[in-house]
Design an enzyme around this catalytic site. Structure first.
Site: not given
Ligand code: NAP
Ligand code: F7E
Length: 323
Positions: A126, A128, A150, A154
């Site tokens: 991601t 992110e 998160y 990831k």
């Protein structure tokens, strides 16, 4: 013989779109189904694929179930889409997020390695992971700086995928996907929260829309376009990592404007800023460069943000009118 695919996270947004794509390509599709007390199959029904697949019980945190699923599905390709994927929640359930979104990847890679290491593997990485951006435009060479539990989880999943590729000569790819949305996006994510609220306000069923930081910028694409990139990565002649994005960034504020204007309303008359939706640390802006995917996979986004938001508003108008 038909190819076989196993999808974890099959009940999520991307799982539903990927199922449809693979089914239409002639695959036998298997999905990992985590037990829940509520209905999680609505997206597969919405895209009309529920009766075309086989669901197998299991959970990303239970490696024994993943080994069993591998034996049963015997997949040629494994798409790991399962995650605790809501960034906001990751501060309130950081350990669960780590167990599912980070260690879950290792559980699945181990299950593959021990049952059929020839299966090709896709990991849902991601944007992110770029978090506090180190470059204005992010690509495969940009340094990471995750800003949430998160994002940190990831990043672990991303590196363990690369590690299994390099350690065990497995075909493991990581797709660094920027935000992508659709009419079956979870209601907690900002685009769907906005399109659902615009539809409700238009129907007189809601009065205002409470949001957090509307100056955040995201590179938003359509999930239907992005699952095609996942598939293309596993058809490529060698396992590599790819950024998947549109190359355009927009504020949450402007995304609201698009949704409300489509229904002849002004978002400023309804949006109320509520600190409750602010995050402990924010990712202020993201903008991806998908040039590598264009060059090596011949992948390009087909849907722009206005088309995407209009598609989502249309679907929410229908849903709200049927309630
Ligand atoms: P989503 O709608 O939140 O779907 C997540 C899926 O993971 C659901 O099917 C969920 O099952 C499943 N899951 C959660 N915990 C599990 C567990 N312990 N065991 C087994 N399954 C579990 O996410 P999405 O938007 O489709 O995204 C797909 C993947 O891409 C995720 O890994 C996400 O982090 C990543 N990603 C998404 C975006 C995006 O913008 N959408 C961008 C980059 C990366 P239930 O339905 O039963 O809860
Ligand atoms: O927030 C701001 C919020 O929750 C987008 C996941 O799929 O994409 C997604 O993560 C922005 C943020 O998505 C509200 O602060 C303002 O800046 O829709 P979101 P996300 O956090 O970008 C990435 C690529 C993933 O990998 C994730 O799994 O919008 N924002 N007000 C708000 N966000 C929400 N949810 N709700 C608000 O009221």
């Amino acid at each position: 013989m038909a190819k076989r695919a196993l999808i974890t996270g099959i009940t999520g947004q991307d799982g539903a779109y990927l199922t449809k794509l693979l089914y239409e390509k002639g695959y036998e599709v298997y999905g990992l189904l985590a037990r829940r007390s509520t209905d999680t199959l609505w997206r597969l029904r919405f895209l009309d694929v529920l009766d075309k697949i086989e669901l197998i019980d299991g959970d990303m945190t239970d490696v024994s179930s993943l080994v069993r699923v591998m034996h049963k599905a015997k997949p040629d390709e494994v798409y790991n889409l399962a995650a605790q994927s809501f960034v906001y929640t990751s501060w309130y359930q950081p350990i669960l997020t780590g167990q599912v979104t980070a260690l879950g990847v290792t559980n699945l890679l181990e299950a593959i390695r021990q049952t059929n290491k020839e299966a090709r593997f896709y990991q849902a990485s991601t944007s992110e992971m770029f978090g506090l951006i180190q470059e204005t435009v992010q690509d495969e060479n940009t340094s990471f700086y995750p800003r949430s539990p998160y994002g940190v989880a990831k990043l672990y999943g991303h590196w363990i995928t690369i590690n299994y590729r390099e350690s065990f000569d497995m075909f493991c790819c990581s797709g660094l996907l920027f935000n992508h949305e659709s009419p079956v996006r979870g209601i907690e994510f900002v685009t769907r929260k906005v399109t659902d609220a615009a539809a409700r306000i238009k129907h007189g069923k809601q009065k205002e829309l409470r949001l957090g930081n509307i100056d955040a910028k995201r590179d938003w694409g359509f999930a239907g376009d992005y699952v095609e990139a996942m598939w293309l990565m596993l058809q490529h002649d060698k396992p590599e990592d790819f950024v998947i994005a549109t190359g355009t960034t927009t504020t949450v504020r402007d995304m609201c404007r698009i949704a409300f204007e489509y229904l002849d309303m002004n978002y400023e008359d309804y949006v109320v800023i509520d600190k409750k939706f602010y995050r402990p640390a924010e990712v202020d802006e993201l903008l991806g460069n998908p040039a590598k995917a264009k060059k090596l996979l011949n992948w390009e986004p087909k849907t722009d943000l206005q088309q995407l938001i209009h598609m989502m508003v249309d679907a929410d108008m229908v849903r709200v009118s049927k309630e």
